[in-house]
Design a protein around this motif. Structure first.
Motif, PDB file in Angstrom:
ATOM      1  N   VAL A  77     -10.837   7.267  46.668  1.00  0.00           N
ATOM      2  CA  VAL A  77     -11.245   7.122  45.267  1.00  0.00           C
ATOM      3  C   VAL A  77     -12.492   6.261  45.100  1.00  0.00           C
ATOM      4  O   VAL A  77     -13.399   6.619  44.339  1.00  0.00           O
ATOM      5  N   ALA A  78     -12.561   5.125  45.780  1.00  0.00           N
ATOM      6  CA  ALA A  78     -13.645   4.158  45.557  1.00  0.00           C
ATOM      7  C   ALA A  78     -15.044   4.752  45.680  1.00  0.00           C
ATOM      8  O   ALA A  78     -15.894   4.495  44.821  1.00  0.00           O
ATOM      9  N   PRO A  79     -15.338   5.569  46.704  1.00  0.00           N
ATOM     10  CA  PRO A  79     -16.694   6.126  46.790  1.00  0.00           C
ATOM     11  C   PRO A  79     -17.037   7.063  45.627  1.00  0.00           C
ATOM     12  O   PRO A  79     -18.201   7.341  45.380  1.00  0.00           O
ATOM     13  N   ARG A  80     -16.032   7.540  44.930  1.00  0.00           N
ATOM     14  CA  ARG A  80     -16.243   8.468  43.816  1.00  0.00           C
ATOM     15  C   ARG A  80     -16.083   7.790  42.457  1.00  0.00           C
ATOM     16  O   ARG A  80     -16.001   8.460  41.435  1.00  0.00           O
ATOM     17  N   ALA A  81     -16.040   6.466  42.408  1.00  0.00           N
ATOM     18  CA  ALA A  81     -15.774   5.750  41.155  1.00  0.00           C
ATOM     19  C   ALA A  81     -16.753   6.123  40.046  1.00  0.00           C
ATOM     20  O   ALA A  81     -16.348   6.405  38.912  1.00  0.00           O
ATOM     21  N   GLN A  82     -18.049   6.129  40.357  1.00  0.00           N
ATOM     22  CA  GLN A  82     -19.056   6.476  39.341  1.00  0.00           C
ATOM     23  C   GLN A  82     -18.907   7.926  38.887  1.00  0.00           C
ATOM     24  O   GLN A  82     -19.014   8.229  37.698  1.00  0.00           O
ATOM     25  N   GLN A  83     -18.662   8.804  39.828  1.00  0.00           N
ATOM     26  CA  GLN A  83     -18.478  10.221  39.504  1.00  0.00           C
ATOM     27  C   GLN A  83     -17.238  10.407  38.622  1.00  0.00           C
ATOM     28  O   GLN A  83     -17.279  11.135  37.633  1.00  0.00           O
ATOM     29  N   LEU A 116     -10.084   6.150  29.646  1.00  0.00           N
ATOM     30  CA  LEU A 116     -11.507   6.333  29.954  1.00  0.00           C
ATOM     31  C   LEU A 116     -12.194   4.980  30.134  1.00  0.00           C
ATOM     32  O   LEU A 116     -13.016   4.800  31.030  1.00  0.00           O
ATOM     33  N   LYS A 117     -11.850   4.012  29.285  1.00  0.00           N
ATOM     34  CA  LYS A 117     -12.429   2.674  29.399  1.00  0.00           C
ATOM     35  C   LYS A 117     -12.014   2.022  30.714  1.00  0.00           C
ATOM     36  O   LYS A 117     -12.834   1.381  31.372  1.00  0.00           O
ATOM     37  N   LEU A 118     -10.766   2.188  31.094  1.00  0.00           N
ATOM     38  CA  LEU A 118     -10.289   1.631  32.369  1.00  0.00           C
ATOM     39  C   LEU A 118     -11.117   2.173  33.529  1.00  0.00           C
ATOM     40  O   LEU A 118     -11.600   1.411  34.369  1.00  0.00           O
ATOM     41  N   LEU A 119     -11.310   3.479  33.573  1.00  0.00           N
ATOM     42  CA  LEU A 119     -12.080   4.094  34.657  1.00  0.00           C
ATOM     43  C   LEU A 119     -13.540   3.631  34.638  1.00  0.00           C
ATOM     44  O   LEU A 119     -14.110   3.326  35.685  1.00  0.00           O
ATOM     45  N   ALA A 120     -14.130   3.571  33.441  1.00  0.00           N
ATOM     46  CA  ALA A 120     -15.528   3.138  33.324  1.00  0.00           C
ATOM     47  C   ALA A 120     -15.684   1.668  33.716  1.00  0.00           C
ATOM     48  O   ALA A 120     -16.623   1.310  34.439  1.00  0.00           O
ATOM     49  N   ASP A 121     -14.766   0.822  33.254  1.00  0.00           N
ATOM     50  CA  ASP A 121     -14.845  -0.600  33.591  1.00  0.00           C
ATOM     51  C   ASP A 121     -14.662  -0.824  35.085  1.00  0.00           C
ATOM     52  O   ASP A 121     -15.327  -1.670  35.687  1.00  0.00           O
ATOM     53  N   TRP A 122     -13.752  -0.084  35.682  1.00  0.00           N
ATOM     54  CA  TRP A 122     -13.509  -0.212  37.118  1.00  0.00           C
ATOM     55  C   TRP A 122     -14.753   0.195  37.909  1.00  0.00           C
ATOM     56  O   TRP A 122     -15.176  -0.494  38.833  1.00  0.00           O
ATOM     57  N   ALA A 123     -15.349   1.311  37.533  1.00  0.00           N
ATOM     58  CA  ALA A 123     -16.560   1.774  38.219  1.00  0.00           C
ATOM     59  C   ALA A 123     -17.699   0.773  38.024  1.00  0.00           C
ATOM     60  O   ALA A 123     -18.412   0.442  38.978  1.00  0.00           O
ATOM     61  N   ALA A 124     -17.855   0.263  36.805  1.00  0.00           N
ATOM     62  CA  ALA A 124     -18.931  -0.688  36.516  1.00  0.00           C
ATOM     63  C   ALA A 124     -18.756  -1.991  37.291  1.00  0.00           C
ATOM     64  O   ALA A 124     -19.734  -2.657  37.624  1.00  0.00           O
TER      65      ALA A 124
END
Length: 140
Positions: A77-83, A116-124
């Motif tokens: 998952v981590a390498p695809r966080a931004q995607q 969606l915010k959780l995923l965006a915050d995690w990627a950021a």
């Protein structure tokens, strides 16, 4: 007539002397409270993201699933966080063809604004892992 008649100049001089006396170096300055700095919430970790992915994504994104790649471990998952953040924010994923007029379905594959915010915050935050003591178990 009052026995105390002040001229404007005498009054101004008295007030100025009083102000100087109040702020002289011998008098300690009043203590003012510093505004509290807002406590910044810790960024989400993989424990939260992994639980969301498990609930909403891994029925397809698992080894041997219909999705082109698995999302069952941090290493996947981590390498695809931004995607992941981008395609979920654009509502491309999870793919859900029913339109807005479709009645509410029991097993709808949608993500809430909080998801969606959780995923965006995690990627950021750089896709932080979970401390080892709290790692979620991933299913094969």
């Amino acid at each position: 007539m009052s026995p105390f008649r002040w001229s404007a100049a005498a009054l101004a001089a008295t007030l100025a002397a009083f102000a100087v006396a109040q702020t002289s170096p011998a008098t300690p300055a009043p203590v003012t409270a510093t505004p509290a700095t807002p406590v910044q919430a810790a960024p989400p970790t993989y424990a939260q993201v992994g639980a969301l992915l498990e609930a909403r994504c891994t029925s397809c994104h698992r080894p041997g699933g219909i999705a082109p790649f698995a999302l069952t471990t941090y290493e996947q998952v981590a390498p695809r966080a931004q995607q992941i953040a981008a395609v979920t924010a654009a509502r491309i994923m999870p793919p859900w063809p029913p339109g807005p007029r479709t009645p509410k379905l029991k097993y709808a594959r949608t993500l809430s604004d909080a998801d969606l915010k959780l995923l965006a915050d995690w990627a950021a935050a750089g896709a932080p892992d979970t401390p080892p003591a709290t790692q979620p178990e991933s299913r094969p």
